[in-house]
Design a protein around this motif. Structure first.
Motif, PDB file in Angstrom:
ATOM      1  N   VAL A  59      48.079  79.963  16.871  1.00  0.00           N
ATOM      2  CA  VAL A  59      48.867  81.169  17.175  1.00  0.00           C
ATOM      3  C   VAL A  59      48.105  82.320  16.276  1.00  0.00           C
ATOM      4  CG1 VAL A  59      50.989  82.164  16.301  1.00  0.00           C
ATOM      5  CG2 VAL A  59      50.964  79.978  17.370  1.00  0.00           C
ATOM      6  N   VAL A  60      47.532  81.944  15.248  1.00  0.00           N
ATOM      7  CA  VAL A  60      46.904  83.054  14.284  1.00  0.00           C
ATOM      8  C   VAL A  60      45.791  83.741  14.855  1.00  0.00           C
ATOM      9  CG1 VAL A  60      45.511  83.501  12.092  1.00  0.00           C
ATOM     10  CG2 VAL A  60      47.708  82.147  12.021  1.00  0.00           C
ATOM     11  N   ILE A  61      45.172  82.830  15.574  1.00  0.00           N
ATOM     12  CA  ILE A  61      43.759  83.445  16.324  1.00  0.00           C
ATOM     13  C   ILE A  61      44.203  84.202  17.559  1.00  0.00           C
ATOM     14  CG2 ILE A  61      41.803  82.636  17.819  1.00  0.00           C
ATOM     15  CD1 ILE A  61      41.237  80.420  15.529  1.00  0.00           C
ATOM     16  N   LEU A  62      45.179  83.587  18.395  1.00  0.00           N
ATOM     17  CA  LEU A  62      45.128  84.333  19.696  1.00  0.00           C
ATOM     18  C   LEU A  62      46.307  85.715  19.431  1.00  0.00           C
ATOM     19  CD1 LEU A  62      46.128  81.312  21.996  1.00  0.00           C
ATOM     20  CD2 LEU A  62      44.057  82.783  21.560  1.00  0.00           C
ATOM     21  N   PHE A  63      47.232  85.637  18.225  1.00  0.00           N
ATOM     22  CA  PHE A  63      48.067  86.891  18.313  1.00  0.00           C
ATOM     23  C   PHE A  63      47.683  87.812  17.165  1.00  0.00           C
ATOM     24  CE2 PHE A  63      50.307  83.449  20.479  1.00  0.00           C
ATOM     25  CZ  PHE A  63      50.632  84.275  21.799  1.00  0.00           C
ATOM     26  N   PHE A  64      47.238  87.287  16.087  1.00  0.00           N
ATOM     27  CA  PHE A  64      47.048  88.286  14.997  1.00  0.00           C
ATOM     28  C   PHE A  64      45.576  88.671  14.579  1.00  0.00           C
ATOM     29  CE2 PHE A  64      50.853  85.538  14.043  1.00  0.00           C
ATOM     30  CZ  PHE A  64      51.661  86.810  13.999  1.00  0.00           C
ATOM     31  N   SER A  71      38.403  73.962  22.727  1.00  0.00           N
ATOM     32  CA  SER A  71      37.384  74.734  23.562  1.00  0.00           C
ATOM     33  C   SER A  71      38.191  75.931  24.316  1.00  0.00           C
ATOM     34  CB  SER A  71      36.936  73.904  24.675  1.00  0.00           C
ATOM     35  OG  SER A  71      38.099  72.961  25.132  1.00  0.00           O
ATOM     36  N   LEU A  72      39.766  75.792  24.523  1.00  0.00           N
ATOM     37  CA  LEU A  72      40.415  77.118  24.882  1.00  0.00           C
ATOM     38  C   LEU A  72      40.263  78.082  23.917  1.00  0.00           C
ATOM     39  CD1 LEU A  72      43.871  75.357  26.538  1.00  0.00           C
ATOM     40  CD2 LEU A  72      41.820  76.645  27.530  1.00  0.00           C
ATOM     41  N   LEU A  73      40.559  77.887  22.571  1.00  0.00           N
ATOM     42  CA  LEU A  73      40.492  78.709  21.429  1.00  0.00           C
ATOM     43  C   LEU A  73      38.961  79.349  21.626  1.00  0.00           C
ATOM     44  CD1 LEU A  73      42.321  77.616  18.357  1.00  0.00           C
ATOM     45  CD2 LEU A  73      42.812  79.246  19.870  1.00  0.00           C
ATOM     46  N   ILE A  74      38.176  78.576  21.482  1.00  0.00           N
ATOM     47  CA  ILE A  74      36.582  78.938  21.432  1.00  0.00           C
ATOM     48  C   ILE A  74      36.644  80.215  22.454  1.00  0.00           C
ATOM     49  CG2 ILE A  74      34.344  78.357  21.795  1.00  0.00           C
ATOM     50  CD1 ILE A  74      35.012  75.923  20.360  1.00  0.00           C
ATOM     51  N   LEU A 121      28.381  85.025  23.225  1.00  0.00           N
ATOM     52  CA  LEU A 121      28.343  84.153  23.984  1.00  0.00           C
ATOM     53  C   LEU A 121      27.637  82.990  23.866  1.00  0.00           C
ATOM     54  CD1 LEU A 121      27.713  85.274  27.603  1.00  0.00           C
ATOM     55  CD2 LEU A 121      29.241  83.950  26.991  1.00  0.00           C
ATOM     56  N   VAL A 122      26.674  83.141  23.018  1.00  0.00           N
ATOM     57  CA  VAL A 122      25.788  81.857  22.509  1.00  0.00           C
ATOM     58  C   VAL A 122      26.506  81.050  21.500  1.00  0.00           C
ATOM     59  CG1 VAL A 122      23.768  81.012  21.426  1.00  0.00           C
ATOM     60  CG2 VAL A 122      23.356  82.598  23.288  1.00  0.00           C
ATOM     61  N   LEU A 123      27.003  82.154  20.577  1.00  0.00           N
ATOM     62  CA  LEU A 123      27.811  81.333  19.591  1.00  0.00           C
ATOM     63  C   LEU A 123      29.074  80.850  20.006  1.00  0.00           C
ATOM     64  CD1 LEU A 123      28.422  81.400  16.407  1.00  0.00           C
ATOM     65  CD2 LEU A 123      29.933  83.688  16.676  1.00  0.00           C
ATOM     66  N   ARG A 124      29.641  81.197  20.983  1.00  0.00           N
ATOM     67  CA  ARG A 124      30.743  80.464  21.684  1.00  0.00           C
ATOM     68  C   ARG A 124      30.281  78.920  22.082  1.00  0.00           C
ATOM     69  NH1 ARG A 124      35.319  83.877  22.460  1.00  0.00           N
ATOM     70  NH2 ARG A 124      34.590  86.209  22.849  1.00  0.00           N
ATOM     71  N   PHE A 125      29.066  78.975  22.904  1.00  0.00           N
ATOM     72  CA  PHE A 125      28.798  77.712  23.197  1.00  0.00           C
ATOM     73  C   PHE A 125      28.359  76.852  22.260  1.00  0.00           C
ATOM     74  CE2 PHE A 125      26.848  80.346  27.206  1.00  0.00           C
ATOM     75  CZ  PHE A 125      28.169  80.404  27.552  1.00  0.00           C
ATOM     76  N   MET A 126      27.526  77.384  21.124  1.00  0.00           N
ATOM     77  CA  MET A 126      27.367  76.723  20.038  1.00  0.00           C
ATOM     78  C   MET A 126      28.625  76.031  19.332  1.00  0.00           C
ATOM     79  SD  MET A 126      23.984  76.918  18.910  1.00  0.00           S
ATOM     80  CE  MET A 126      22.721  78.075  18.977  1.00  0.00           C
ATOM     81  N   LEU A 127      29.550  76.895  19.092  1.00  0.00           N
ATOM     82  CA  LEU A 127      30.837  76.179  18.597  1.00  0.00           C
ATOM     83  C   LEU A 127      31.346  75.341  19.121  1.00  0.00           C
ATOM     84  CD1 LEU A 127      32.601  79.311  17.456  1.00  0.00           C
ATOM     85  CD2 LEU A 127      31.900  77.715  16.141  1.00  0.00           C
ATOM     86  N   LEU A 128      31.426  75.278  20.805  1.00  0.00           N
ATOM     87  CA  LEU A 128      31.600  74.205  21.643  1.00  0.00           C
ATOM     88  C   LEU A 128      30.965  72.834  21.240  1.00  0.00           C
ATOM     89  CD1 LEU A 128      33.719  74.507  23.845  1.00  0.00           C
ATOM     90  CD2 LEU A 128      32.203  74.658  25.296  1.00  0.00           C
TER      91      LEU A 128
END
Lengths: 190, 246
Positions: free
Chosen positions: B240-245, B28-31, B105-112
């Protein structure tokens, strides 16, 4: 002999603790089925669901600490995957999502309602005041998390997440008053 | 009430509940912190993981359905109230910026919700209850008390549902209509009365068997296996991949 005595004394102290825990569990379960009891109202298109009703009732009947605890149990029931949140949703994602603030608000609201009601004399006005304060707490948490997570202004969040429910909440307060009066004779807790 | 848990023996099913709880918090942090292109990766991953743990598309949709209306309202609010270039030249309001922010935003909520439903599908409620109690151990007896109360609430629920249906039918037979305040009190007051009786009996039964709250409620232990460390490792690489690259 002394050993047996100490065990006896020890269990006597613990005796008082089981019943409150089970009452907290009961109100959590009641709040959970409150999401499934739908009362159609003649004046409003949105049917009344009853979670908030049981939140306020728990605060009035169980008091601040136990009422708050029962709502923690309700939230945990949802987190571990029982479909008990509104509309039958569940899981950690709901708690962290846009509507999660209401769930955290339930815990705080039961606590606040119990706190205010206990301190005043057991009268109708104090009960109404306590419940209005409880509702305010639910919307405070709910609207703040909604505006923060869904990136809305506070005005938008209030319009979406508070105004549509206010009429229903007024009816729920009346319902709690009636029901709390009638169930008090049955209640043997504490 | 239909639970969402589905029995199985996939990789996700075999992971320790504690690992899954930590991974869910991490996801959820990543999302919430991932930039929009990375959300595509997360969406792909959710489809792969749900596939391999034996979830049907139906199950995934089932998890999202209850929250769909509210997500729709959030999307509309953004669509209509975000200033920017208009989507259609002859109307000022649906703006491109609003469409994009609302959609993301809605995509983020859906993923969650989707990740949550995988966790719930692959973990039994009592397993998760146990995991939560483990994490609450630093708070003294509160953790085990909470686990006890949650377990009790779970056992009370089916009985309450039956009771509710019985009372509804009994009151209907007496001529009460399930509408308005009167119908409501006719349902709720007997329900509360009966459930108080039931709960008093239960607590008497427990107390007369010397049950008390300082006792341990869980007599089984689980230890973390290799696959738990692998799963956490995979998550860290992904993070790491998602946050930095991306």
């Amino acid at each position: 002999m002394t050993c047996r005595l100490t065990i006896f004394v020890d269990t006597m102290n613990e005796y008082t603790k089981v019943k409150p825990l089970i009452y907290a569990a009961l109100f959590a379960a009641l709040t959970a089925i409150g999401a499934f009891i739908k009362i159609p109202l003649p004046i409003s298109p949105v049917p009344l669901t009853l979670q908030v009703f049981f939140v306020l009732l728990a605060g009035l009947v169980l008091g601040a600490r136990l009422g708050g605890t029962s709502m923690v149990v309700y939230v945990v029931l949802g987190i571990i995957g029982l479909p008990v949140f509104s509309g039958g949703s569940s899981g950690l994602g709901v708690l962290l999502g846009p509507t999660g603030g209401y769930l955290i608000g339930f815990v705080a609201a039961a606590f606040v309602t119990g706190l205010i009601y206990n301190k005043a004399a057991n009268s109708k006005p104090s009960a109404i005041g306590a419940m209005i304060a409880g509702l305010f707490v639910i919307y405070l948490f709910g609207v703040v998390q909604l505006s923060f997570i869904a990136n809305m202004s506070i005005q938008q969040a209030v319009a979406v997440g508070m105004v549509p429910f206010l009429i229903g909440d007024a009816i729920k307060i009346i319902a709690v008053l009636i029901v709390a009066d009638r169930i008090r004779p049955f209640l043997t807790i504490s | 009430m239909i639970g969402i848990y589905g029995h199985g023996r996939s990789y996700m099913h075999l992971l320790d509940p504690r690992t899954k709880l930590v991974l869910m918090a991490g996801m959820s942090l990543l999302i919430y912190s991932a930039r929009p292109p990375a959300l595509a990766i997360l969406l792909g991953l959710v489809l792969i993981v749900s596939r391999t743990s034996g979830m049907t598309v139906n199950r995934l949709v089932q998890g999202v359905r209850p929250v769909l209306i509210f997500f729709g309202v959030i999307f509309l609010t953004h669509l209509l109230f975000t200033p920017g270039d208009p989507l259609f030249v002859w109307l000022p309001v649906p703006t491109l910026a609003g469409f994009v922010t609302g959609g993301v935003l809605v995509l983020r909520f859906m993923l969650l919700i989707l990740y949550t439903s995988i966790m719930i599908y692959t973990t039994s409620p009592s397993g998760l209850n146990y995991a939560l109690a483990c994490f609450l151990r630093p708070f003294g007896s509160f953790g085990s008390d909470l686990a006890f109360m949650t377990g009790t609430a779970m056992t009370l629920l089916p009985g309450l549902f039956r009771e509710k249906d019985t009372i509804t039918k009994a009151q209907a037979a007496r001529g009460y209509k399930p509408r308005g305040l009167k119908g409501f009190t006719a349902l709720v007051v007997p329900l509360l009365h009966r459930s108080f009786q039931r709960v008093d009996e239960l607590s008497d039964a427990l107390e007369s068997r010397c049950f008390h709250s300082k006792r341990r409620y869980y007599y089984y232990r689980r230890s973390l296996a290799m696959r738990d460390y692998v799963a956490v490792g995979v998550y860290l690489v992904l993070a790491v991949v998602i946050l930095f690259f991306l």
